[in-house]
Structure formats: structure tokens, C-alpha cells
Scaffold this active site. Structure first.
Site, PDB file in Angstrom:
ATOM      1  N   TYR A 185       0.872  -1.174   0.000  1.00 23.32           N
ATOM      2  CA  TYR A 185       0.000   0.000   0.000  1.00 23.32           C
ATOM      3  C   TYR A 185       0.907   1.221   0.000  1.00 23.32           C
ATOM      4  O   TYR A 185       0.909   2.021   0.925  1.00 23.32           O
ATOM      5  CB  TYR A 185      -0.955  -0.008   1.196  1.00 23.32           C
ATOM      6  CG  TYR A 185      -1.955  -1.142   1.117  1.00 23.32           C
ATOM      7  CD1 TYR A 185      -2.832  -1.217   0.032  1.00 23.32           C
ATOM      8  CD2 TYR A 185      -2.006  -2.128   2.076  1.00 23.32           C
ATOM      9  CE1 TYR A 185      -3.719  -2.270  -0.080  1.00 23.32           C
ATOM     10  CE2 TYR A 185      -2.904  -3.187   1.968  1.00 23.32           C
ATOM     11  CZ  TYR A 185      -3.753  -3.244   0.884  1.00 23.32           C
ATOM     12  OH  TYR A 185      -4.631  -4.287   0.770  1.00 23.32           O
TER      13      TYR A 185
HETATM   14  C1  LIG Z   1      -7.667  -2.482  -5.751  1.00 24.89           C
HETATM   15  C2  LIG Z   1      -6.469  -3.002  -5.000  1.00 24.89           C
HETATM   16  C3  LIG Z   1      -6.639  -4.027  -4.072  1.00 24.89           C
HETATM   17  C4  LIG Z   1      -5.557  -4.533  -3.399  1.00 24.89           C
HETATM   18  N1  LIG Z   1      -5.771  -5.517  -2.500  1.00 24.89           N
HETATM   19  C5  LIG Z   1      -4.717  -6.027  -1.863  1.00 24.89           C
HETATM   20  C6  LIG Z   1      -4.860  -7.066  -0.907  1.00 24.89           C
HETATM   21  O1  LIG Z   1      -5.962  -7.551  -0.634  1.00 24.89           O
HETATM   22  N2  LIG Z   1      -3.751  -7.520  -0.277  1.00 24.89           N
HETATM   23  C7  LIG Z   1      -2.514  -7.022  -0.563  1.00 24.89           C
HETATM   24  O2  LIG Z   1      -1.543  -7.506   0.018  1.00 24.89           O
HETATM   25  N3  LIG Z   1      -2.344  -6.035  -1.438  1.00 24.89           N
HETATM   26  C8  LIG Z   1      -3.408  -5.526  -2.088  1.00 24.89           C
HETATM   27  N4  LIG Z   1      -3.217  -4.509  -2.962  1.00 24.89           N
HETATM   28  C9  LIG Z   1      -1.880  -3.965  -3.165  1.00 24.89           C
HETATM   29  C10 LIG Z   1      -1.101  -4.758  -4.211  1.00 24.89           C
HETATM   30  O3  LIG Z   1      -0.663  -5.959  -3.621  1.00 24.89           O
HETATM   31  C11 LIG Z   1       0.110  -3.936  -4.649  1.00 24.89           C
HETATM   32  O4  LIG Z   1      -0.307  -2.738  -5.235  1.00 24.89           O
HETATM   33  C12 LIG Z   1       0.995  -4.726  -5.603  1.00 24.89           C
HETATM   34  O5  LIG Z   1       2.293  -4.190  -5.587  1.00 24.89           O
HETATM   35  C13 LIG Z   1       0.433  -4.686  -7.004  1.00 24.89           C
HETATM   36  O6  LIG Z   1       1.140  -5.513  -7.853  1.00 24.89           O
HETATM   37  P1  LIG Z   1       0.981  -5.291  -9.429  1.00 24.89           P
HETATM   38  O7  LIG Z   1       1.868  -6.233 -10.104  1.00 24.89           O
HETATM   39  O8  LIG Z   1      -0.464  -5.272  -9.777  1.00 24.89           O
HETATM   40  O9  LIG Z   1       1.461  -3.785  -9.543  1.00 24.89           O
HETATM   41  P2  LIG Z   1       2.566  -3.031 -10.410  1.00 24.89           P
HETATM   42  O10 LIG Z   1       2.104  -1.615 -10.375  1.00 24.89           O
HETATM   43  O11 LIG Z   1       2.748  -3.673 -11.728  1.00 24.89           O
HETATM   44  O12 LIG Z   1       3.878  -3.201  -9.559  1.00 24.89           O
HETATM   45  C14 LIG Z   1       4.041  -2.693  -8.244  1.00 24.89           C
HETATM   46  C15 LIG Z   1       5.522  -2.400  -7.988  1.00 24.89           C
HETATM   47  O13 LIG Z   1       6.306  -3.574  -8.163  1.00 24.89           O
HETATM   48  C16 LIG Z   1       7.210  -3.429  -9.260  1.00 24.89           C
HETATM   49  N5  LIG Z   1       7.157  -4.676 -10.035  1.00 24.89           N
HETATM   50  C17 LIG Z   1       6.075  -5.177 -10.695  1.00 24.89           C
HETATM   51  N6  LIG Z   1       6.388  -6.329 -11.280  1.00 24.89           N
HETATM   52  C18 LIG Z   1       7.674  -6.589 -10.998  1.00 24.89           C
HETATM   53  C19 LIG Z   1       8.545  -7.653 -11.342  1.00 24.89           C
HETATM   54  N7  LIG Z   1       8.142  -8.668 -12.103  1.00 24.89           N
HETATM   55  N8  LIG Z   1       9.833  -7.599 -10.906  1.00 24.89           N
HETATM   56  C20 LIG Z   1      10.250  -6.564 -10.148  1.00 24.89           C
HETATM   57  N9  LIG Z   1       9.454  -5.524  -9.789  1.00 24.89           N
HETATM   58  C21 LIG Z   1       8.174  -5.538 -10.204  1.00 24.89           C
HETATM   59  C22 LIG Z   1       6.686  -2.252 -10.050  1.00 24.89           C
HETATM   60  O14 LIG Z   1       7.697  -1.612 -10.784  1.00 24.89           O
HETATM   61  C23 LIG Z   1       6.104  -1.376  -8.960  1.00 24.89           C
HETATM   62  O15 LIG Z   1       7.126  -0.667  -8.301  1.00 24.89           O
HETATM   63  C24 LIG Z   1      -4.285  -3.992  -3.644  1.00 24.89           C
HETATM   64  C25 LIG Z   1      -4.108  -2.966  -4.550  1.00 24.89           C
HETATM   65  C26 LIG Z   1      -5.177  -2.461  -5.243  1.00 24.89           C
HETATM   66  C27 LIG Z   1      -4.981  -1.344  -6.226  1.00 24.89           C
END
Ligand SMILES: Cc1cc2nc3c(=O)[nH]c(=O)nc-3n(C[C@H](O)[C@H](O)[C@H](O)COP(=O)(O)OP(=O)(O)OC[C@H]3O[C@@H](n4cnc5c(N)ncnc54)[C@H](O)[C@@H]3O)c2cc1C
Ligand SMILES: *[C@@H]1O[C@H](CO)[C@@H](O)[C@H](O)[C@H]1NC(C)=O
Ligand SMILES: *[C@@H]1O[C@H](CO)[C@@H](O)[C@H](O)[C@H]1NC(C)=O
Ligand SMILES: *[C@@H]1O[C@H](CO)[C@@H](O)[C@H](O)[C@H]1NC(C)=O
Ligand SMILES: *[C@@H]1O[C@H](CO)[C@@H](O)[C@H](O)[C@H]1NC(C)=O
Length: 537
Positions: free
Chosen positions: A474
Site C-alpha cells: 500500500y
Molecule cells: C484495488 C487493490 C486491491 C488490493 N488488494 C490487496 C490485498 O488484498 N492484499 C494485498 O496484500 N495487497 C493488495 N493490494 C496492493 C497490491 O498488492 C500492490 O499494489 C501490488 O504491488 C500490485 O502488484 P501489481 O503487479 O499489480 O502492480 P505493479 O504496479 O505492476 O507493480 C508494483 C511495484 O512492483 C514493481 N514490479 C512489478 N512487477 C515486478 C517484477 N516482475 N519484478 C520486479 N518488480 C516488479 C513495479 O515496478 C512497482 O514498483 C491492492 C491494490 C489495489 C490497487
């Protein structure tokens, strides 16, 4: 406001700077051609997965995974190129050529980063978008799976359920659209956290590309780096392309409920009681209240996943939380994978539509969020101050608090086992969340930011202190001095670093210094390497 599509909570404070943007474009023009040439020398297939700003699909590819509309307005800086790899060799080429040409990389898996850090940057950058790097292979016998970072957590659980006839699962967050890459990198938890802990607690191997463009697995990366990528936050150490995970058992029938209680129906007393039982009830039982304003009252919606049938649930509730008055009619039995869809919107539908999990076409909106951990219950009389803040808002401004219970497995694992440190001693996580319609992003943004900041300030005496802990998934750029674009001292970064990672922050710095001493992989809140000039040793 209906808490639909949970909330995939999010966060704020992006200041777009036209100055930096134009600077960035000018700088990039010089490197443009040499970058492209470098790519074509490194990879035969790159042209099939490379989007330049002139490409007709550039804009739709860019926007497809920006989950928070705050970050897809025209004022946001745009990447020079987007690469959507199918092969590891394309990622290796992108890393080598970006490094050579002074371009920063933003890696994007699901695109849910609360501050949009996977899609924007204020230095010249490219996006490596893993949207098509999303294979999932499940080994039911072995109870393991390999999952590529670009898969969503919904797709992952869908595939596991399909292969295991609903007997296996993986403990991830409650929002099915979240990407595996970011989620696992930051810890990742949801309704199974009391039974099984966080997603990162179950990772047993990984494949990644390091700063030199090398392909590494657990053995070749070594245990320090393997430790760091399981909760130390995405984007600091390299690009993780796939993960091997241990699957967990779920019963063939689970039970869910979502019962609302208004102030007139004793919402305050119930919330207060919840604070004393939520982390202590049987670990099969997860009860998570959502608190929001409706008309002239507050509603606490008690949502729940129980890993068992309704009769056992009713007995447990009678023992531990009879005040809620839960009845059999409030409950619905289903499979675990159906419960993921249910908990995403709390609608009991005739039949649950699994396309919600399979696809990646999710409704997008602007949203913001913040988070706290609580180590003691809020005094019952302090709830009134929370309600007052909701009632002070105008009709168009509403927010949501989500109470996420601890206890059980998440609390049994040691703080230093993986970088995710929030374990024993916490009774729940509190999420502050607000979303609004697509129109008037700027005006609505400011009103909702003000509301969440007021709530966050009000909560100061009641939440974890020294430090006021936070959760990297978050992400919140308000909680310390963000990295400057070159080097930031470890001292400065430790303000937010210790909130996210407690003392694990220093081990993360150590790993970063070993694997990426020049700080190539970086963003506003990436782990800094020790900088001999700025950090006194
Ligand atoms: C609607 C919503 C609900 C959520 N609910 C939960 C929940 O129930 N529990 C919970 O724990 N979290 C929750 N989250 C938070 C979520 O876990 C984080 O936002 C998570 O980082 C998202 O991962 P992403 O791959 O979708 O995001 P991205 O925006 O793609 O990545 C997030 C970060 O990680 C980096 N990154 C992505 N992929 C890689 C990779 N392959 N290697 C290295 N770095 C990488 C990106 O550059 C960025 O800095 C929620 C978020 C949202 C928006
Ligand atoms: C981008 O556009 C060019 C020409 O318009 C096209 O040849 C190329 O295939 C496009 N790139 C991708 C990844 O589709
Ligand atoms: C992802 O792969 C599919 C199937 O090959 C293709 O149609 C789609 O254009 C790809 N998406 C991107 C953004 O490259
Ligand atoms: C609220 O709680 C009181 C006891 O504290 C009880 O008498 C009353 O019936 C409850 N109201 C509702 C609507 O459950
Ligand atoms: C709020 O008002 C709407 C419309 O009058 C009504 O349908 C709804 O039940 C009300 N909600 C509460 C909690 O009173």
C-alpha cells in the site's frame, strides 16, 4: 457508496512536473536511435513486442494496465517505449540497452501500484510490461506451481482450482486483478492470511534478470537476494520473471457472509467487540469489517470467509461473536475460488461468473489509500471521532475504512524470515481508501486526499508507533522523504524504509549494495545502496 470491487486500495500524491517532463523528452531524443539499435542487436524478436510513441497501439497498451485513473491523465509523463515481452531474452536486451543508454526501467505486472510507480517516472524511461508474461503451470501431485509475474492473482487461483478440483489454492490478496509480480514482491496477503500467512511466505524458487542482464534462479542468485525479493518491494533488485510457489489446501466447501450494521444497530459496540476477537478466533475464520457512511448513519459491513461449512461457522460465531447475531440465512456456502469473486463485490449472484478471475478487463477508477497497523484496540469512545470526520464531508466525498484481522499464521512467522516484518503483536491492519467517478479527477482528488489525511492524523494516537508501520504494497509517498533521482542516502530512506520493513531495511540495503551498487533499478521508494559519499559507515 457501495464497497464494490474491493478496493483494490490505492494512494496519492503524484505531482506532475511539466518541467521535468520536457527535460526528459529532450534528453531522451539523443539516446532514442542508439537504444533501438542496441535492442535489435540483442534480440531478434524485439520488434514484435516494442511499442514506440508513434505506434497506433502505444496509447492503449500504456493504459491497459494503469489501474488507477489518476495516472492516466495527459499530464502524466509517458514512457519512450513499451516492451511487452514473451521471452526472457527480450527482457535481458531491454535491461542491457537501457543501462547503456541511461534510460530508467519501470517494470509493470498488474499495474496496481498505489502511487503509479510502474507506469510513470519523471526521468526518461521505458516500461517493461509483463502483461503477456503470464503463464501458470500447476503440479497438483507436488502441490507446487510456477507462475510468471504478469499473471493476475485471480488467474492464478482460477488455474489452481481448475487443476486441483478446488482442493488447492494460494494465499493472495482479495482483489483478483492485482499482478503477481508486484504483489509477491511486497508480501501479499488476503483472506487466507490467518490460516497460511502471506504469499511471499510460500515462495520456494524464482527466476529473475539482474542488473547485468543475467538470468538467475534461487541457486545462482544466492540466499540473500532470494530473501530480499520475497517482500522487500518490487523494482529494487531486478526483474523477477517467474516464481515457484508451494500451494496450500482449502476445503471443498467454504462459507461467506457480508452483514451490514448501522449505528442504530450497534455498529460501534460490534466493531469494538470485533477488535477483541478478530485475531483470536479460530484461524479458519477471517472477519473483515468495512466502515463507511451511508445517508446520515455509518455502516459497518462485516464480511467474512470461513474455511468450512455453515454449521461449524455458526457454532464458532455463537462462541466468539454472538453479538453480531449471524444467522444461517446470512451465509452462503461455495467453493474457495467462488469466494474470491464474492469477496470482491459482496454480491450473491445466481451463479458466480468466473470470467472475473480469468480475464484482466477490470473496471478502472481514480482512487487513493493509506494503511496503518494496530497493536492495541481503538478505545470504543474514539470511534465517534472517526464518524465525525465522515459526517464533516460534503455529499460527494466519502471514504472507506477496511479492518483486516491478524493472528494465526501471519503472526507466527518471525519478523526476519522474509523482509515483510509485520507479525506478532499486530491485531489488525487498517486501510483508508477512497474512490470516485471518472470525472473531475483534480477536484475530487483533493477532497478525498484531505479526508484521508484527516483520518490518518486523527488515528495517530491509536496506531503502531516508533515507527508508525506501513505496508509497501500500500505504497504511500507521504510517509518519508522520497528518493531523489540520483542517489539518496540510506539515512534519508530509512524513514520510510523502517516503516515498511523495520530492521529488515538494513539487510535490504546490504543486498542492494551487493547486487546493484550503482542503483540502476530505482524509483521514488526503492531500496538505496550504501553510498560511500553520503553514508557514514
Ligand atoms: C484495488 C487493490 C486491491 C488490493 N488488494 C490487496 C490485498 O488484498 N492484499 C494485498 O496484500 N495487497 C493488495 N493490494 C496492493 C497490491 O498488492 C500492490 O499494489 C501490488 O504491488 C500490485 O502488484 P501489481 O503487479 O499489480 O502492480 P505493479 O504496479 O505492476 O507493480 C508494483 C511495484 O512492483 C514493481 N514490479 C512489478 N512487477 C515486478 C517484477 N516482475 N519484478 C520486479 N518488480 C516488479 C513495479 O515496478 C512497482 O514498483 C491492492 C491494490 C489495489 C490497487
Ligand atoms: C508498431 O508499428 C509498426 C509500424 O506501424 C509495426 O510494424 C509494428 O509491428 C508495431 N509494433 C508492434 C509491437 O505491434
Ligand atoms: C499479448 O498477446 C496476445 C496473444 O498473442 C496478443 O494478441 C496481444 O496483442 C499481446 N498484447 C500486447 C500488449 O502485446
Ligand atoms: C443493541 O445493544 C443492546 C444491548 O447493549 C441491545 O439491547 C439492543 O437490542 C441492540 N440493538 C440491536 C438493533 O441489535
Ligand atoms: C440510504 O438511503 C437510501 C435511499 O433513500 C435507502 O435506500 C438506503 O436504505 C439508506 N441506507 C441506510 C443505511 O439507511
Amino acid at each position: 457508496m457501495k464497497p464494490h470491487g474491493l478496493m483494490c486500495p490505492n494512494i496519492l500524491s503524484f505531482i506532475s512536473s511539466l518541467l521535468l517532463l520536457s527535460h526528459g523528452v529532450a534528453l531522451a531524443a539523443e539516446n532514442h536511435e542508439t537504444f533501438l539499435k542496441c535492442l535489435s542487436l540483442q534480440s531478434d524478436t524485439i520488434s514484435e513486442v516494442l511499442y514506440t510513441q508513434n505506434n497506433a497501439s502505444y496509447s492503449s497498451v500504456l493504459k491497459a494496465s494503469i489501474q488507477n485513473l489518476i495516472f492516466s491523465t495527459p499530464a502524466n509523463p509517458k514512457p519512450l517505449f513499451i516492451i511487452t515481452p514473451f521471452h526472457v531474452s527480450e527482457i535481458q536486451a531491454a535491461v542491457k540497452c537501457s543501462k547503456k543508454n541511461g534510460l530508467q526501467i519501470r517494470v509493470r505486472s498488474g499495474g496496481h501500484d498505489h502511487e503509479g510507480l510502474s507506469s510513470i517516472s519523471d526521468v526518461p524511461f521505458i516500461i517493461i510490461d509483463l502483461i503477456n508474461f503470464s503463464e501458470i503451470s500447476v503440479d497438483v501431485e507436488d502441490k507446487t506451481a510456477w507462475v510468471e509475474s504478469g499473471a493476475t492473482v485471480g488467474q492464478l487461483n482460477y488455474r489452481i482450482a481448475e487443476k486441483s478440483q478446488n482442493l488447492l489454492a494460494f494465499p493472495v490478496g482479495t482483489c483478483p486483478s492485482v499482478g503477481v509480480g508486484g504483489h509477491f514482491s511486497g508480501g501479499g496477503y488476503g483472506a487466507l492470511l490467518r490460516k497460511y500467512g502471506a504469499a511471499a511466505d510460500h515462495i520456494v524458487d524464482a527466476h529473475m534478470i539482474d542488473v547485468k542482464g543475467r538470468f538467475l534462479n534461487r541457486e545462482s542468485m544466492g540466499e540473500d537476494l532470494f530473501w530480499a525479493i520475497r517482500g522487500g518491494g518490487g523494482a529494487s533488485f531486478g526483474i523477477i520473471v517467474s516464481w515457484k510457489i508451494n500451494l496450500v489446501a482449502v476445503p471443498s466447501t467454504v462459507t461467506v457472509f457480508a452483514v451490514p450494521r448501522t449505528l442504530e444497530q450497534n455498529a460501534t459496540k460490534l466493531l469494538n467487540k470485533w477488535q477483541y476477537i478478530a485475531d483470536r478466533v479460530h484461524e479458519d475464520l477471517f472477519i473483515s469489517p468495512f466502515l463507511f457512511r451511508e445517508n446520515s448513519t455509518m455502516v459497518s459491513l462485516f464480511t467474512s470467509l470461513f474455511l468450512g461449512g455453515v454449521d461449524r461457522l455458526l457454532r464458532l460465531m455463537q462462541d466468539s461473536f454472538p453479538e453480531l447475531g449471524l444467522t444461517k440465512e446470512d451465509c452462503k456456502e461455495m467453493t474457495f475460488v467462488e469466494s474470491i469473486v464474492y469477496l470482491d463485490g459482496f454480491e450473491i449472484r445466481e451463479s458466480i461468473d468466473m470470467d472475473v478471475l480469468r480475464g484482466r478487463n477490470f473496471p478502472k477508477r481514480p482512487f487513493i489509500g493509506k494503511a496503518d497497523y494496530l497493536t492495541e484496540p481503538i478505545p470504543e469512545e474514539a470511534f465517534q471521532g472517526i464518524y465525525d470526520i465522515f459526517f464533516e464531508q460534503d455529499q460527494k466525498t466519502n471514504g472507506l475504512l477496511v479492518f483486516f484481522p491478524y493472528g494465526g499464521k501471519i503472526s507466527e512467522i518471525s519478523e526476519s524470515e522474509i523482509p515483510y516484518p509485520h507479525r506478532a503483536g499486530n491485531i489488525y491492519t487498517l486501510l483508508y481508501y477512497a474512490e470516485w467517478g471518472q470525472e473531475a479527477i483534480d477536484d475530487a482528488y483533493q477532497r478525498h486526499v484531505n479526508m484521508l489525511r484527516t483520518l490518518f492524523n486523527y488515528m495517530t494516537p491509536y496506531v503502531a508507533k516508533n515507527p508508525r508501520t506501513a505496508y509497501i504494497n500500500y505504497r504511500d509517498l507521504d510517509i518519508g522523504t522520497n528518493n531523489k533521482l540520483g542517489h539518496t542516502s540510506v539515512q534519508e530512506a530509512s524513514v520510510w524504509g523502517k516503516k515498511y520493513f523495520k530492521n529488515n531495511f538494513y539487510r535490504l540495503v546490504h543486498v542492494k549494495t551487493m547486487v546493484d551498487p550503482e542503483n540502476f533499478f530505482r524509483n521514488e521508494q526503492s531500496i538505496p545502496p550504501l553510498n560511500l559519499v553520503k553514508d557514514e559507515l
